[in-house]
Write an enzyme that holds these catalytic residues in place. Structure first.
Site, mmCIF file in Angstrom:
data_model
loop_
_atom_site.group_PDB
_atom_site.id
_atom_site.type_symbol
_atom_site.label_atom_id
_atom_site.label_comp_id
_atom_site.label_asym_id
_atom_site.label_seq_id
_atom_site.Cartn_x
_atom_site.Cartn_y
_atom_site.Cartn_z
ATOM 1 N N THR A 1 0.842 -1.198 0.000
ATOM 2 C CA THR A 1 0.000 0.000 0.000
ATOM 3 C C THR A 1 0.875 1.246 0.000
ATOM 4 O O THR A 1 1.856 1.307 0.735
ATOM 5 C CB THR A 1 -0.905 0.021 1.244
ATOM 6 O OG1 THR A 1 -1.658 -1.179 1.263
ATOM 7 C CG2 THR A 1 -1.840 1.220 1.231
ATOM 8 N N ILE A 30 -12.717 -5.981 -0.204
ATOM 9 C CA ILE A 30 -12.456 -4.550 -0.022
ATOM 10 C C ILE A 30 -11.595 -4.384 1.223
ATOM 11 O O ILE A 30 -11.917 -4.918 2.284
ATOM 12 C CB ILE A 30 -13.773 -3.766 0.173
ATOM 13 C CG1 ILE A 30 -14.760 -4.047 -0.972
ATOM 14 C CG2 ILE A 30 -13.490 -2.271 0.308
ATOM 15 C CD1 ILE A 30 -14.343 -3.573 -2.319
ATOM 16 N N GLY A 52 -0.991 -1.644 6.021
ATOM 17 C CA GLY A 52 -0.862 -2.840 6.856
ATOM 18 C C GLY A 52 -1.979 -3.821 6.586
ATOM 19 O O GLY A 52 -2.384 -4.020 5.437
ATOM 20 N N GLY A 54 -5.503 -4.754 6.343
ATOM 21 C CA GLY A 54 -6.702 -3.967 6.135
ATOM 22 C C GLY A 54 -7.835 -4.260 7.094
ATOM 23 O O GLY A 54 -8.502 -3.349 7.591
#
Lengths: 133, 186
Positions: A1, A30, A52, A54
């Protein structure tokens, strides 16, 4: 990310985050990145981008909570970010970057490392991965 | 008071003995992209423009888990997500499940600025990206050999894997963790 937070010399704040998610994630999963207040948040107190695990970041509404403890507990940026990352988020799950309207920067994480970098107008620059570099 | 900027390229169990050929390009990318952000702030560009610009650069780097370097789903596909937010107005935009958009963060900004909504996903997000003229490419553009290998190893271990961290158990998996040795960088 990946993510970026920035503040200009007038105290205007912004945050952005982007990700491919987890390796071998289910199709349709998601994560925290697009959920406002979980992986990304900005208001007049701070701008936050998280990285990290999610699911953990969603449960703890990490980004919004940093702003909330600044607003409601009166903590400074570093204290608020440290509190959420080290006292609230499960160990090994979370890192974040944060800036305040005063030009302060915080980059706490409770994982082994976090690829990160920052700079401020007074000339300070840092590129780091692990703790205590 | 002065400007400030911070950026991240992922967190996880990054080993301190990470090989130089994996470490150095990521550090170099962080420095280069930080310089781009600093130059933009010095040029008085608004913070919203700066964070979009910086995240686009990070998305375009194959060394990070976003855009070109996105990790793969269990089907070997890419599904990218992004979000952007303005602190003054609390305006925000988010996107999930995009597979062909080169810079999902720019799509998130378009959603923020050109729709009455905050969040679009999957087919609707893809269609809106095309409607807005954002750059799209074949899905294979995002799939790197390194991420094919990471998926293979995660599937063999029947695990999901966070940035830079070895595959970990999902909550419904009860067997003990697998030993070290299968970690691959993202």
């Amino acid at each position: 990310t990946v993510g970026c937070v920035a503040v200009d010399s007038f105290g205007n704040l912004a945050a952005a985050t982007s990700t491919g998610g987890l390796v071998n994630k289910m199709v349709g999963r998601i994560g925290d990145t697009p959920i406002i207040g979980a992986g990304t948040y900005a208001n007049k107190f701070c701008a936050i981008s998280a990285t990290g695990r999610g699911e953990a970041i969603i449960r703890e509404t990490v980004a919004r909570d940093v702003a909330a403890v600044m607003e409601y507990k009166g903590l400074g940026l570093k204290e608020a970010a440290d509190y959420i990352v080290h006292e609230v988020a499960p160990k090994g799950t979370t890192g974040l970057i944060a800036v305040s309207p005063k030009g302060e920067v915080a980059m706490p994480f409770n994982t082994t490392g976090m690829f990160r970098a920052c700079a401020t107008e007074d000339g300070f620059t840092e590129v780091a991965i692990w703790h205590s570099e | 008071m002065g400007w400030a900027i911070a950026l991240h390229g992922g967190a996880g169990d990054i080993p301190k003995n990470i090989p130089a050929e994996r470490l150095e390009p990521r550090e170099a990318a962080l420095r280069r992209i930080l310089d781009i952000g600093v130059a933009a702030l010095n040029a008085k560009r608004p913070p919203l423009d700066v964070v979009e610009l910086v995240v686009c650069e990070l998305e375009n780097s194959p060394y990070f888990n976003a855009g070109r370097g996105s990790v793969l789903t269990t089907n070997g596909t890419v599904e990218m997500e992004a979000c952007i937010m303005d602190g003054n107005t609390k305006r925000c935009g988010a996107v999930s499940g995009v597979t062909t958009v080169v810079n999902p963060i720019s799509l998130a900004r378009q959603i923020m600025e050109k729709t009455p909504h905050i969040y679009l996903a999957f087919d609707g997000a893809e269609a809106f990206a095309r409607e807005q003229g954002l750059e799209t490419v074949d899905r294979s553009h995002f799939i790197t050999p390194e991420n094919i290998e990471r998926l293979k190893q995660a599937k063999e271990a029947n695990r999901v894997q966070q940035d830079y961290t070895q595959p970990i158990k999902t909550e419904d998996q009860k067997e003990p963790p697998i030993p070290d040795g299968i970690s691959k960088l993202g």
